[in-house]
Design an enzyme around this catalytic site. Sequence first.
Site, mmCIF file in Angstrom:
data_model
loop_
_atom_site.group_PDB
_atom_site.id
_atom_site.type_symbol
_atom_site.label_atom_id
_atom_site.label_comp_id
_atom_site.label_asym_id
_atom_site.label_seq_id
_atom_site.Cartn_x
_atom_site.Cartn_y
_atom_site.Cartn_z
ATOM 1 N N CYS A 79 1.249 19.930 -19.634
ATOM 2 C CA CYS A 79 1.486 18.588 -20.312
ATOM 3 C C CYS A 79 2.087 18.755 -21.502
ATOM 4 O O CYS A 79 1.451 19.414 -22.351
ATOM 5 C CB CYS A 79 0.109 17.741 -20.200
ATOM 6 S SG CYS A 79 0.096 16.274 -21.057
ATOM 7 N N GLN A 96 0.720 -1.126 -0.054
ATOM 8 C CA GLN A 96 -0.076 -0.033 0.015
ATOM 9 C C GLN A 96 0.901 1.208 -0.017
ATOM 10 O O GLN A 96 0.308 2.467 -0.033
ATOM 11 C CB GLN A 96 -0.929 0.052 1.314
ATOM 12 C CG GLN A 96 -1.738 -1.328 1.077
ATOM 13 C CD GLN A 96 -2.607 -1.157 2.741
ATOM 14 O OE1 GLN A 96 -3.581 -0.787 3.199
ATOM 15 N NE2 GLN A 96 -1.647 -2.160 3.488
ATOM 16 N N HIS A 102 -1.796 1.434 -4.375
ATOM 17 C CA HIS A 102 -2.057 2.796 -4.283
ATOM 18 C C HIS A 102 -1.173 3.711 -5.121
ATOM 19 O O HIS A 102 -1.130 4.810 -4.763
ATOM 20 C CB HIS A 102 -2.032 3.128 -2.614
ATOM 21 C CG HIS A 102 -3.176 2.534 -1.890
ATOM 22 N ND1 HIS A 102 -3.013 2.098 -0.322
ATOM 23 C CD2 HIS A 102 -4.164 1.737 -2.223
ATOM 24 C CE1 HIS A 102 -3.994 1.464 -0.097
ATOM 25 N NE2 HIS A 102 -4.955 1.299 -1.097
HETATM 26 P P1 NAD Z 1 -1.215 3.015 8.739
HETATM 27 O O1 NAD Z 1 -0.310 4.048 8.925
HETATM 28 O O2 NAD Z 1 -2.458 2.826 8.929
HETATM 29 O O3 NAD Z 1 -0.619 1.693 9.697
HETATM 30 C C1 NAD Z 1 0.671 1.562 9.896
HETATM 31 C C2 NAD Z 1 0.784 0.281 10.740
HETATM 32 O O4 NAD Z 1 2.073 0.088 10.918
HETATM 33 C C3 NAD Z 1 0.285 0.421 12.329
HETATM 34 O O5 NAD Z 1 -0.637 -0.585 12.655
HETATM 35 C C4 NAD Z 1 1.428 0.179 13.193
HETATM 36 O O6 NAD Z 1 1.010 -0.274 14.317
HETATM 37 C C5 NAD Z 1 2.650 -0.549 12.338
HETATM 38 N N1 NAD Z 1 4.039 -0.282 12.678
HETATM 39 C C6 NAD Z 1 4.358 1.104 12.722
HETATM 40 N N2 NAD Z 1 5.625 0.844 12.908
HETATM 41 C C7 NAD Z 1 6.008 -0.516 12.780
HETATM 42 C C8 NAD Z 1 7.280 -1.238 12.660
HETATM 43 N N3 NAD Z 1 8.329 -0.555 12.910
HETATM 44 N N4 NAD Z 1 7.247 -2.538 12.578
HETATM 45 C C9 NAD Z 1 5.933 -3.102 12.321
HETATM 46 N N5 NAD Z 1 4.849 -2.251 12.251
HETATM 47 C C10 NAD Z 1 4.765 -1.024 12.512
HETATM 48 O O7 NAD Z 1 -0.622 2.180 7.297
HETATM 49 P P2 NAD Z 1 -1.354 1.398 6.074
HETATM 50 O O8 NAD Z 1 -2.302 0.356 6.887
HETATM 51 O O9 NAD Z 1 -0.332 1.022 5.284
HETATM 52 O O10 NAD Z 1 -2.300 2.667 5.601
HETATM 53 C C11 NAD Z 1 -2.518 2.574 4.629
HETATM 54 C C12 NAD Z 1 -2.096 4.002 3.972
HETATM 55 O O11 NAD Z 1 -1.135 4.886 4.342
HETATM 56 C C13 NAD Z 1 -1.959 3.462 2.379
HETATM 57 O O12 NAD Z 1 -2.735 4.246 1.544
HETATM 58 C C14 NAD Z 1 -0.620 4.316 2.136
HETATM 59 O O13 NAD Z 1 -0.506 4.814 0.785
HETATM 60 C C15 NAD Z 1 -0.531 5.264 3.232
HETATM 61 N N6 NAD Z 1 0.732 5.690 3.467
HETATM 62 C C16 NAD Z 1 2.172 5.167 2.888
HETATM 63 C C17 NAD Z 1 3.468 5.532 3.236
HETATM 64 C C18 NAD Z 1 4.458 4.892 2.435
HETATM 65 O O14 NAD Z 1 4.418 5.061 1.440
HETATM 66 N N7 NAD Z 1 5.706 4.734 3.149
HETATM 67 C C19 NAD Z 1 3.541 6.546 4.361
HETATM 68 C C20 NAD Z 1 2.219 6.946 5.035
HETATM 69 C C21 NAD Z 1 1.325 6.383 4.661
#
Ligand code: NAD
Length: 241
Positions: free
Chosen positions: A139, A94, A112
Site C-alpha cells: 500500500c 448488485q 455490492h
Molecule cells: P443470480 O446469479 O443469483 O441470478 C441471476 C438471475 O438472472 C436469475 O434469476 C436468472 O434467471 C436471471 N437471468 C439470467 N439471464 C437473464 C437474462 N438474459 N435476462 C433476464 N434475466 C436473466 O444474480 P443476483 O441475484 O444478481 O445475485 C447476486 C450476486 O451475484 C451479487 O452479489 C453480484 O455481485 C453477483 N454477481 C455479479 C455479476 C456481475 O457483476 N455481472 C456476475 C455474477 C455474480
Amino acid sequence: MSILKKNIFILTGAGISKESGINTFREKDGLWDNYKIEDVCTVEAFKKNPELVNSFYNERKKNLLDPKIKPNAAHFALAEFEKNCKNDFLVVTQNIDNLHEKAGSKKILHMHGSLEKAYCMYCNRKINYDFEITTNYKCKSCNNKGMVRVDIVWFGEQPKYLNQIYNFLEKTEVFISIGTSNNVYPAAGFIDFLDQLNKKILMYEFNLEKTCKSILFDKVFSGPATKTIPKFVEELIEKKS
Ligand code: NAD
C-alpha cells in the site's frame, strides 16, 4: 399518470449482464464461474487463501477489460429510460461490472461494490486500480504488504449506500427488478419493504424465469432482458404524455 413522471427505482442483478457475456452467480450448483462462492466471497476465504481470492477477482477484472464485453440493449434501454424520466430515477445494482455506466446510466449505486476499486484493509485507502492485485502489493499510504483487496462486498459484510437506498425506497412509486434471483439479501428484501409500506407502488419483475418473490409483483415479464427491457422502455417513451 405516465410512469415517466413517477419516482423510479431499478434493481439489477447478474441476469442483465448475462447477454454481455458475464456469467451469473448461481447457474451451476452454487458455482460462480467454476469457483465455490464460499471460497472467494468471504473475509475468511481471503485470510485463508488470499492468492486464490485475488486471482478470482483479477480474472473477473481482466474479463471486464476485454473489448468483447460491452453493455447490451437492456443496459442502453435503462440509460434511455433515465434520460426520459421527469422525476427521480435510481439504478441500484448488485453487479460489480461497469456496464450500466458504459451504457450511459448516471444515477447508479453499486451496493455490492465494483471491480473498478480496491482498498487497503489496514489504512482504508481507496485505490482505482488497473493492475493485478497480489499479496506482494504494498500500500502506497501505509506501506503494508498484502492488505489490499478488491472493494467488493463479501458475505457477512455490510452492503453499501443502504441509507440512500432506503430513503429512495420510501418515495418510490415504481419498482422494477431485472435479472436477479432474489436470493441475496438485503436486495431481495426491498420488495418486502415496499410491500409493507401499504402504498400503491407499481412493481414489475423482468427475468428468464419466476423467482421466489414473483408473486409480490404486479406484472412479471418473462424473457431475456435484451428483448423485454428495450420493448418496455420504447413503449413507455412512445406513450409519453
Ligand atoms: P443470480 O446469479 O443469483 O441470478 C441471476 C438471475 O438472472 C436469475 O434469476 C436468472 O434467471 C436471471 N437471468 C439470467 N439471464 C437473464 C437474462 N438474459 N435476462 C433476464 N434475466 C436473466 O444474480 P443476483 O441475484 O444478481 O445475485 C447476486 C450476486 O451475484 C451479487 O452479489 C453480484 O455481485 C453477483 N454477481 C455479479 C455479476 C456481475 O457483476 N455481472 C456476475 C455474477 C455474480
